[in-house]
Design an enzyme around this catalytic site. Structure first.
Site, mmCIF file in Angstrom:
data_model
loop_
_atom_site.group_PDB
_atom_site.id
_atom_site.type_symbol
_atom_site.label_atom_id
_atom_site.label_comp_id
_atom_site.label_asym_id
_atom_site.label_seq_id
_atom_site.Cartn_x
_atom_site.Cartn_y
_atom_site.Cartn_z
ATOM 1 N N LYS A 18 21.198 30.123 2.940
ATOM 2 C CA LYS A 18 19.802 30.233 2.607
ATOM 3 C C LYS A 18 18.869 29.189 2.801
ATOM 4 O O LYS A 18 17.708 29.236 3.304
ATOM 5 C CB LYS A 18 19.620 30.399 0.866
ATOM 6 C CG LYS A 18 20.553 31.519 0.575
ATOM 7 C CD LYS A 18 20.020 31.802 -1.172
ATOM 8 C CE LYS A 18 20.517 30.657 -2.068
ATOM 9 N NZ LYS A 18 22.021 30.227 -1.941
ATOM 10 N N ARG A 93 17.837 33.457 -9.806
ATOM 11 C CA ARG A 93 19.294 33.678 -9.817
ATOM 12 C C ARG A 93 19.870 34.497 -11.007
ATOM 13 O O ARG A 93 21.070 34.633 -10.924
ATOM 14 C CB ARG A 93 20.065 32.260 -10.004
ATOM 15 C CG ARG A 93 20.401 31.575 -8.434
ATOM 16 C CD ARG A 93 20.708 29.995 -8.768
ATOM 17 N NE ARG A 93 21.857 29.422 -8.011
ATOM 18 C CZ ARG A 93 21.297 28.508 -6.868
ATOM 19 N NH1 ARG A 93 20.019 28.272 -6.683
ATOM 20 N NH2 ARG A 93 22.392 28.170 -6.139
ATOM 21 N N ARG A 172 30.921 27.560 -8.510
ATOM 22 C CA ARG A 172 29.543 28.003 -8.244
ATOM 23 C C ARG A 172 29.581 29.623 -7.761
ATOM 24 O O ARG A 172 28.719 30.420 -7.899
ATOM 25 C CB ARG A 172 28.895 27.293 -7.291
ATOM 26 C CG ARG A 172 28.473 26.006 -7.934
ATOM 27 C CD ARG A 172 28.400 24.684 -6.823
ATOM 28 N NE ARG A 172 27.080 25.100 -6.142
ATOM 29 C CZ ARG A 172 26.882 24.539 -4.647
ATOM 30 N NH1 ARG A 172 27.925 23.536 -4.309
ATOM 31 N NH2 ARG A 172 25.975 24.834 -3.968
#
Ligand code: AMP
Length: 224
Positions: A18, A93, A172
């Site tokens: 990203k 997110r 994560r």
């Protein structure tokens, strides 16, 4: 007709590229890259209550709570340079963060999802190194510096991000599946938003430029 405004969201797991794509898009379309990760990392360098709080979440690979993230994004998006568009890199997110965009009247034109498998992500993130001087990113396998672990530009030793160790990286990625993956459906259903799924593996086969070319072609075809 050629598009002149781009309000973009880059969606993807950690390590999907990203940040790299956001920089390329930012240069090409002359719109700011808004990386909430970078904003938070800058905050952790401040000797402040907020910096300490944020750092506590980040080093553990956890998401910073929605209320704080929404306030940060809202403030940044209200700045003048966002008037002609922006690239959101790492926000939203969670579903709550995505809804906050609508609630605050911030419309999104395109969502770009970078699709990369977990195994590749793990390899990419644990091999990642960054220059503490100029923030240039390297990968010990895919994009190594000329001299082992030394920045080509600054000549100083590269470091590994605190949250790029294998245990935290696995966490994560798990959080991405649980909290962020549902945004794909959310955005696909949202009227007025064009959703693009891009094969993020291309960056390993060729270069990040391949992924960038694909994104641009999708955006420009969708906009014409
Ligand atoms: P990134 O640089 O995008 O990988 O973000 C690094 C870390 O910052 C993440 O692991 C989270 O701890 C935190 N972070 C960045 N953006 C957000 C967000 N939108 N919501 C919650 N936490 C975030």
């Amino acid at each position: 007709m050629k598009r002149t405004e781009y309000r973009l969201v880059l969606l993807g797991p950690p390590g999907s590229g990203k940040g790299t794509q956001a920089i390329l898009l930012s240069i090409h379309y002359r719109i700011p890259q808004i990386s909430t990760g970078d904003i938070l990392r800058a905050e952790t360098l401040q000797i402040s209550e907020l910096g300490r709080t944020v750092s506590g979440y980040m080093v553990q690979g956890l998401l910073v709570p929605d209320d704080l993230m929404i306030a940060i994004a809202r403030k940044r998006l209200a700045e003048n340079d966002c008037a002609r568009g922006f690239i959101l890199d790492g926000f939203p997110r969670t579903i709550g963060q995505a809804r906050s965009l609508q609630e605050n009247g911030i419309s999104i034109d395109d969502v770009i999802y970078l699709d990369v498998s977990d195994n590749v992500l793990l390899k990419r993130l644990t091999g990642r190194r960054i220059c503490p001087g100029c923030s240039r990113m390297y990968h010990m396998q895919f994009n190594p510096p000329e001299t082992d672990e030394i920045c080509d530009d600054c000549g100083i030793a590269l470091i590994t991000r605190d949250d790029d160790g294998e245990r935290i990286v696995r966490k994560r990625i798990g959080i991405f599946h649980e909290m962020t993956f549902p945004l794909i459906d959310h955005f696909k259903k949202l009227s007025g938003v064009r959703f693009h799924s891009i094969n993020g593996f291309l960056a390993d086969a060729g270069s990040p430029q391949e992924v960038f070319r694909q994104i641009r072609s999708d955006l420009e075809t969708a906009g014409s």
